[in-house]
Design an enzyme around this catalytic site. Sequence first.
Site, PDB file in Angstrom:
ATOM      1  N   LYS A 194     -22.515  18.161-127.525  1.00 54.05           N
ATOM      2  CA  LYS A 194     -23.727  18.090-126.703  1.00 54.05           C
ATOM      3  C   LYS A 194     -24.394  19.458-126.569  1.00 54.05           C
ATOM      4  O   LYS A 194     -25.476  19.570-126.021  1.00 54.05           O
ATOM      5  CB  LYS A 194     -23.396  17.529-125.314  1.00 54.05           C
ATOM      6  CG  LYS A 194     -22.968  16.059-125.343  1.00 54.05           C
ATOM      7  CD  LYS A 194     -22.831  15.517-123.945  1.00 54.05           C
ATOM      8  CE  LYS A 194     -21.980  14.254-123.874  1.00 54.05           C
ATOM      9  NZ  LYS A 194     -22.636  13.082-124.442  1.00 54.05           N
TER      10      LYS A 194
ATOM     11  N   HIS B 133     -19.682   9.553-115.090  1.00 52.90           N
ATOM     12  CA  HIS B 133     -19.532   8.946-116.414  1.00 52.90           C
ATOM     13  C   HIS B 133     -18.143   8.303-116.459  1.00 52.90           C
ATOM     14  O   HIS B 133     -17.223   8.776-115.796  1.00 52.90           O
ATOM     15  CB  HIS B 133     -19.646  10.072-117.452  1.00 52.90           C
ATOM     16  CG  HIS B 133     -19.641   9.629-118.879  1.00 52.90           C
ATOM     17  ND1 HIS B 133     -18.507   9.178-119.517  1.00 52.90           N
ATOM     18  CD2 HIS B 133     -20.636   9.579-119.809  1.00 52.90           C
ATOM     19  CE1 HIS B 133     -18.804   8.879-120.774  1.00 52.90           C
ATOM     20  NE2 HIS B 133     -20.088   9.109-120.980  1.00 52.90           N
TER      21      HIS B 133
ATOM     22  N   GLN C 203     -22.452  17.600-119.292  1.00 49.78           N
ATOM     23  CA  GLN C 203     -23.898  17.779-119.270  1.00 49.78           C
ATOM     24  C   GLN C 203     -24.291  19.072-118.568  1.00 49.78           C
ATOM     25  O   GLN C 203     -25.477  19.363-118.423  1.00 49.78           O
ATOM     26  CB  GLN C 203     -24.576  16.599-118.550  1.00 49.78           C
ATOM     27  CG  GLN C 203     -24.268  15.243-119.142  1.00 49.78           C
ATOM     28  CD  GLN C 203     -24.980  15.011-120.466  1.00 49.78           C
ATOM     29  OE1 GLN C 203     -25.920  15.719-120.821  1.00 49.78           O
ATOM     30  NE2 GLN C 203     -24.533  14.013-121.203  1.00 49.78           N
TER      31      GLN C 203
ATOM     32  N   ASP D 269     -16.747  17.979-114.262  1.00 47.20           N
ATOM     33  CA  ASP D 269     -17.101  17.412-115.562  1.00 47.20           C
ATOM     34  C   ASP D 269     -18.364  18.117-116.046  1.00 47.20           C
ATOM     35  O   ASP D 269     -19.455  17.852-115.559  1.00 47.20           O
ATOM     36  CB  ASP D 269     -17.326  15.903-115.412  1.00 47.20           C
ATOM     37  CG  ASP D 269     -17.890  15.262-116.683  1.00 47.20           C
ATOM     38  OD1 ASP D 269     -18.244  15.998-117.636  1.00 47.20           O
ATOM     39  OD2 ASP D 269     -17.994  14.024-116.713  1.00 47.20           O
TER      40      ASP D 269
ATOM     41  N   CYS E   2     -22.689   4.602-120.004  1.00 45.49           N
ATOM     42  CA  CYS E   2     -21.279   4.778-119.623  1.00 45.49           C
ATOM     43  C   CYS E   2     -21.150   5.131-118.145  1.00 45.49           C
ATOM     44  O   CYS E   2     -20.324   5.956-117.763  1.00 45.49           O
ATOM     45  CB  CYS E   2     -20.589   5.840-120.479  1.00 45.49           C
ATOM     46  SG  CYS E   2     -20.558   5.437-122.219  1.00 45.49           S
TER      47      CYS E   2
END
Lengths: 153, 412
Positions: free
Chosen positions: B227, B123, B204, B201, B366
Amino acid sequence: MSDLQELYQSVILDHNRKPRNFGPLDDASGSAEGKNPLCGDQVEVAVRLDGDTLSAVKFTGSGCAISKASASLMTAAVTGKSRAEVDVLFERFHALVTGRLADAEITKESLGQLVVFSSVSRFPIRVKCASLAWHTLRAALENGDASIAVSTE
Amino acid sequence: MTDMTHTALAPRGDFPLLAANPLLHYLDSAATSQKPQTVLDAITHFYGTANANPHRGAYALAAAATDAYHEARETIAQFLGARDSDTLVFTRGTTEAMNLVANAWGRTHVQAGDEIVITALEHHANFVPWQQLAKSAGAQLRIAELTDDQQVDLDHLASLLSARTKVVAITHVSNAVGSITPVAEVVRLVRAHTSALLVLDGAQGAPHLPVDFDALGVDFYAFSGHKLLGPMGIGGVIGTRARWEECQPWQFGGDMIEWVHDMDSTWNVLPHRFEAGTPNAADAVGLAAAVRYLRALDMTAVRAHEVALLEYAQERLAGMDGLIVYGPPADARSGVLSFTLEDVHPHDLATILDQHNVCIRAGHHCAQPLMRRLGTSATARASFYVYSDTRDVDALVHALVEAQRIFAPVDA
């Protein structure tokens, strides 16, 4: 007709599938590249001016059906027009897709084939798709032989 | 056809927006999740009972605010497997967390000639901070390429690792196509070949997979609250104490100082050193309510629910003309269905689906470097979460068929 059927009517689908005036333009007197950073659509519009007359307009690029059909129908609508006439058409088209054109003016006489974009105003998210090519055309006319990036807002 | 009921893992009634819109098929949870009532209540409760500026003021109400903020940190750290809750620094979300690490650690450790390794899945939030750090430091950005089904090519990743590698920043789960990174294998490779900072990261990852930070073996893990059922504007980054000690403060002001002299200052302890200014305590409390909600559902069950929906969707879509689905098989993919449909641009798909009350994301997600490698400017993405059910999938399939009908050539 449902909103969807009106948005994706046959003229628009036809120009999406078989875009007119698609490809590079020989002897262009100006060009510009327009990008919609939100969705990644991009279009390059090249123009040839004979005096004050827009004698040829072609485009390349990739995008959704609305942006491609809009570019295609735009090239057909502005070819042979003077710069002042193109400006008038730009304003009228922009008013149409942003819902600011009076109902009485949304006619084939006033807009020609561009009238097929009348339902875009009911899909606010798609206004940028429909107007990208027009903003790019204006940049191509204003900047002579410079190739610039335009955003649609 | 998979034997599956229409039941979601979490009742729609728990989510005010979904309860108020029974016909809505919200399939954009990878962009942001819906929020349960308990989260909204927790935020209201904080403002209604404990609103004062944490860490300031010698009165009982300020102490209540401080306690609420502190408890939120403990709850969230525990949910993500960090026993030492002071190693969780709150940020606005993953984007700010990555900028924090790139600045607080990167600016003092990455120099000319060094290398930073990322992947083609990233991302922009885990791409641009490293790209810009490399540019300003005179370091080299190296990008690990992908396999044909959009997983990180571990052989290529290994080939990029060397003594020059100072940072490896990699996504836990791809937001655009759902690929799950085999973290244990990446950790093994990075530790075997480098002494680099390893940053994951988790934007998600944390919402969809069980996360046990203390067992992961990475240096930093970043995540976003919105999220994972929490409010927007809160998230954070967990780091090992050793790596935090190597960081320099990156934002300066109130709360992060120990003492301010005329010509220099000293810094507060972890985690406050990296949280300048009035903290977003109310949203931290909201996020704590969100992770309690997820803990009650059980993250293993969340993962199983998403895999079941993904498999159901793949079955329903099998054989659809012109459909290309990106990403690895369901067992290596989060609840993300990223696809293109021949002759129908994703943007047009999103409009048609919207008219059928199906919300999906269309665009580059993104992740423009990934889109370039897929050879497309955009994909359509449907993503599932705890409140999704098979009716959402059915509505998606129905609307896709409708889109194909609208775009079918008339002369065919």
